[in-house]
Design a protein around this motif. Structure first.
Motif, PDB file in Angstrom:
ATOM      1  N   SER A 287       0.848  -1.283   0.056  1.00  0.00           N
ATOM      2  CA  SER A 287       0.023  -0.066   0.143  1.00  0.00           C
ATOM      3  C   SER A 287       0.940   1.259  -0.063  1.00  0.00           C
ATOM      4  N   THR A 288       2.013   1.337   0.740  1.00  0.00           N
ATOM      5  CA  THR A 288       2.696   2.299   0.675  1.00  0.00           C
ATOM      6  C   THR A 288       4.270   1.957   0.919  1.00  0.00           C
ATOM      7  N   VAL A 289       5.000   2.657  -0.029  1.00  0.00           N
ATOM      8  CA  VAL A 289       6.761   2.314  -0.153  1.00  0.00           C
ATOM      9  C   VAL A 289       7.266   3.697  -0.270  1.00  0.00           C
ATOM     10  N   ASP A 290       8.076   3.932   0.732  1.00  0.00           N
ATOM     11  CA  ASP A 290       9.104   5.143   0.527  1.00  0.00           C
ATOM     12  C   ASP A 290      10.266   4.639  -0.060  1.00  0.00           C
ATOM     13  N   ARG A 291      10.129   5.272  -1.449  1.00  0.00           N
ATOM     14  CA  ARG A 291      11.294   4.793  -2.521  1.00  0.00           C
ATOM     15  C   ARG A 291      12.701   4.982  -2.028  1.00  0.00           C
ATOM     16  N   ASP A 292      12.789   5.991  -0.892  1.00  0.00           N
ATOM     17  CA  ASP A 292      14.077   6.170  -0.318  1.00  0.00           C
ATOM     18  C   ASP A 292      14.607   5.196   0.693  1.00  0.00           C
ATOM     19  N   ASN A 293      13.293   4.370   1.290  1.00  0.00           N
ATOM     20  CA  ASN A 293      13.633   3.659   2.412  1.00  0.00           C
ATOM     21  C   ASN A 293      13.931   2.294   1.828  1.00  0.00           C
ATOM     22  N   ILE A 294      15.359   1.939   1.968  1.00  0.00           N
ATOM     23  CA  ILE A 294      15.813   0.536   1.436  1.00  0.00           C
ATOM     24  C   ILE A 294      14.945  -0.617   2.067  1.00  0.00           C
ATOM     25  N   THR A 295      14.794  -0.489   3.313  1.00  0.00           N
ATOM     26  CA  THR A 295      14.303  -1.695   3.842  1.00  0.00           C
ATOM     27  C   THR A 295      12.841  -1.945   3.434  1.00  0.00           C
ATOM     28  N   GLN A 296      12.231  -0.894   3.267  1.00  0.00           N
ATOM     29  CA  GLN A 296      10.797  -1.198   2.520  1.00  0.00           C
ATOM     30  C   GLN A 296      10.703  -1.540   1.233  1.00  0.00           C
ATOM     31  N   VAL A 297      11.784  -0.949   0.486  1.00  0.00           N
ATOM     32  CA  VAL A 297      11.818  -1.569  -0.971  1.00  0.00           C
ATOM     33  C   VAL A 297      12.255  -2.898  -1.109  1.00  0.00           C
ATOM     34  N   LYS A 298      13.149  -3.352  -0.069  1.00  0.00           N
ATOM     35  CA  LYS A 298      13.567  -4.562   0.015  1.00  0.00           C
ATOM     36  C   LYS A 298      12.293  -5.628   0.138  1.00  0.00           C
ATOM     37  N   ALA A 299      11.560  -5.085   1.274  1.00  0.00           N
ATOM     38  CA  ALA A 299      10.171  -5.940   1.644  1.00  0.00           C
ATOM     39  C   ALA A 299       9.249  -6.103   0.661  1.00  0.00           C
ATOM     40  N   ALA A 300       9.090  -5.036  -0.082  1.00  0.00           N
ATOM     41  CA  ALA A 300       8.257  -5.071  -1.099  1.00  0.00           C
ATOM     42  C   ALA A 300       8.849  -6.134  -2.639  1.00  0.00           C
ATOM     43  N   GLY A 301      10.053  -6.064  -2.588  1.00  0.00           N
ATOM     44  CA  GLY A 301      10.623  -6.904  -3.686  1.00  0.00           C
ATOM     45  C   GLY A 301      10.640  -8.274  -3.281  1.00  0.00           C
ATOM     46  N   ARG A 302      10.727  -8.683  -2.073  1.00  0.00           N
ATOM     47  CA  ARG A 302      10.645  -9.944  -1.592  1.00  0.00           C
ATOM     48  C   ARG A 302       9.165 -10.559  -1.978  1.00  0.00           C
ATOM     49  N   GLN A 303       8.194  -9.657  -1.456  1.00  0.00           N
ATOM     50  CA  GLN A 303       6.978 -10.088  -1.744  1.00  0.00           C
ATOM     51  C   GLN A 303       6.583 -10.124  -3.416  1.00  0.00           C
ATOM     52  N   ASN A 364      10.177   4.893 -10.088  1.00  0.00           N
ATOM     53  CA  ASN A 364       9.474   3.996  -9.116  1.00  0.00           C
ATOM     54  C   ASN A 364      10.064   2.675  -9.048  1.00  0.00           C
ATOM     55  N   PRO A 365      10.725   2.383  -7.822  1.00  0.00           N
ATOM     56  CA  PRO A 365      11.391   1.059  -7.633  1.00  0.00           C
ATOM     57  C   PRO A 365      10.631  -0.048  -7.871  1.00  0.00           C
ATOM     58  N   LEU A 366       9.245  -0.078  -7.714  1.00  0.00           N
ATOM     59  CA  LEU A 366       8.398  -1.431  -7.891  1.00  0.00           C
ATOM     60  C   LEU A 366       8.284  -1.489  -9.306  1.00  0.00           C
TER      61      LEU A 366
END
Length: 396
Positions: A287-303, A364-366
């Motif tokens: 639902s929300t990903v801060d593109r500059d937050n690597i932890t969040q980006v990785k979490a989305a990447g794993r999903q 957009n990292p996603l």
């Protein structure tokens, strides 16, 4: 597509009208991004009664309520196993080993055959179970426990030219029930009550997970329309339903039981049952990903990696992907190679390649992850294959 949150701006994902929300999941890999799972579709189950008549049942996937039951004509032969290809086509074997295509016409009030069952093969189809994964692969088991896979190339197969490439996956598949749950993914129960999950890659290449170690021995039929839904029929005619919140994680700890709210307590007397595959689907989106937050980006990447391919949904493949892109870009959406111009998290070269994944590929990292996963799948087959190549060549 997941929404992206740039600094100072929050964009919330909206559920499409008419879909069922199945709650929130926490993305893995130590991240804190939330992933909303939305599911939609219906449940269609074909069956054959003891007297040879075809049946059609529709179930509400949100409530487990039986919405419709129709009884059609006699097939004209004694069936042994069946697999539903699509809403209008079912494959059925006979006790003599013949394979038939059954063309169906159904509406709100009637169930009929478009024509007499079409005999595709005269003999050789002695499988005790059949199931179709909805993605071109028909699976069958023999009484000796051999698992076979066939390629299906037409919605209305007419012969061996449309059902071929017989692949012997392996032996040891002595199962009580068998159903397809997704692309090259199967679930089964055993006589001792285990609920099993299989991911199949090819001959001799498969893996299994024990979702439940006991408690499923009573079911003589198990069917799934996809999306983590299971329907189990007891010998008493009762039909129960279950929902696996994450059907690709290889774990049954998140299966929800509806024992106090079955589909029916009796009445399911068909000798064979088969669900239309892929009619119920679930999509997980961050639902929300801060593109500059690597932890969040990785979490989305794993999903996203888990959703891309069920065979990748494990810690081994994630470790390969995480390490690969750590080396390439440190998971930064704006990472740029000053020499080559390679850009983004997967370091696409040229960067414009990523426009096939979305117009917002630049920031957009996603979108970048989506393209990167497709690239890895097409060129290497898996994140670990890509990482192995990188280690040998320092590029991928």
């Amino acid at each position: 597509m997941r929404n992206i949150r740039k600094p100072g701006r929050r964009v919330m994902g909206m559920l499409a009208a008419g879909v069922l929300s199945t709650g929130l999941l926490t993305a893995a890999a130590g991240g804190t991004a939330q992933a909303a799972t939305t599911c939609s579709g219906g449940v269609n189950i074909y069956g054959v009664l003891d007297d040879g008549r075809l049946t059609f049942s529709s179930i509400n996937p949100a409530t487990g309520d039986l919405a419709k039951v129709l009884v059609g004509p006699d097939l004209g032969f004694e069936p042994k196993a069946m697999a539903t290809l699509n809403f209008n086509t079912v494959l059925v074997t006979s006790t003599s080993g013949a394979l038939y295509r059954v063309d169906i016409r159904t509406n709100n009030t009637s169930l009929a055959l478009l024509n007499a069952p079409v005999k595709i093969a005269d003999s050789g189809w002695t499988h005790d179970k059949l199931t179709y994964d909805g993605h071109g692969h028909l699976y069958g088991t023999t009484s000796a426990g051999l698992l076979l896979r066939y390629n299906v190339t037409e919605d209305k197969p007419a012969g061996s030219q449309h059902i071929g490439v017989r692949t012997e996956i392996d032996t040891g598949f002595v199962l009580k029930t068998l159903t397809a749950t997704g692309d090259d993914r199967l679930s089964a129960t055993t006589e001792d009550g285990r609920l099993l999950d299989y991911t199949v890659a090819g001959a001799g290449s498969w893996k299994s997970n024990v979702l439940k170690s006991a408690g499923w021995s009573g079911f003589n039929q198990l069917v799934s329309p996809g999306g983590g839904l299971y329907y189990g029929r007891l010998s008493t005619g009762a039909m129960y339903w279950y929902k696996d919140a994450n059907p690709t994680d290889g774990s049954g700890s998140d299966i929800t039981y509806h024992l106090d709210d079955p589909v029916n307590t009796s009445g399911w007397t068909q000798k064979l049952l088969s669900a239309q595959p892929g009619t119920y689907t679930c999509t997980t989106s961050t639902s929300t990903v801060d593109r500059d937050n690597i932890t969040q980006v990785k979490a989305a990447g794993r999903q996203m990696m888990n959703d891309k391919d069920a065979a990748w949904a494990n810690s081994t493949q994630w470790a390969c992907l995480e390490t690969l892109w750590d080396h390439e870009s440190n998971w930064r959406w704006n990472a740029t190679n000053p020499s080559s111009g390679a850009y983004g998290i997967p370091q696409a070269l040229p960067a414009t390649k990523m426009d096939v994944a979305g117009d917002d590929w630049k920031d957009n990292p996603l979108t970048q992850i989506k393209w990167g996963l497709s690239y890895i799948d097409g060129r290497y087959g898996s994140p670990c294959n890509a990482w192995n190549f990188w280690q040998a060549n320092n590029w991928y």
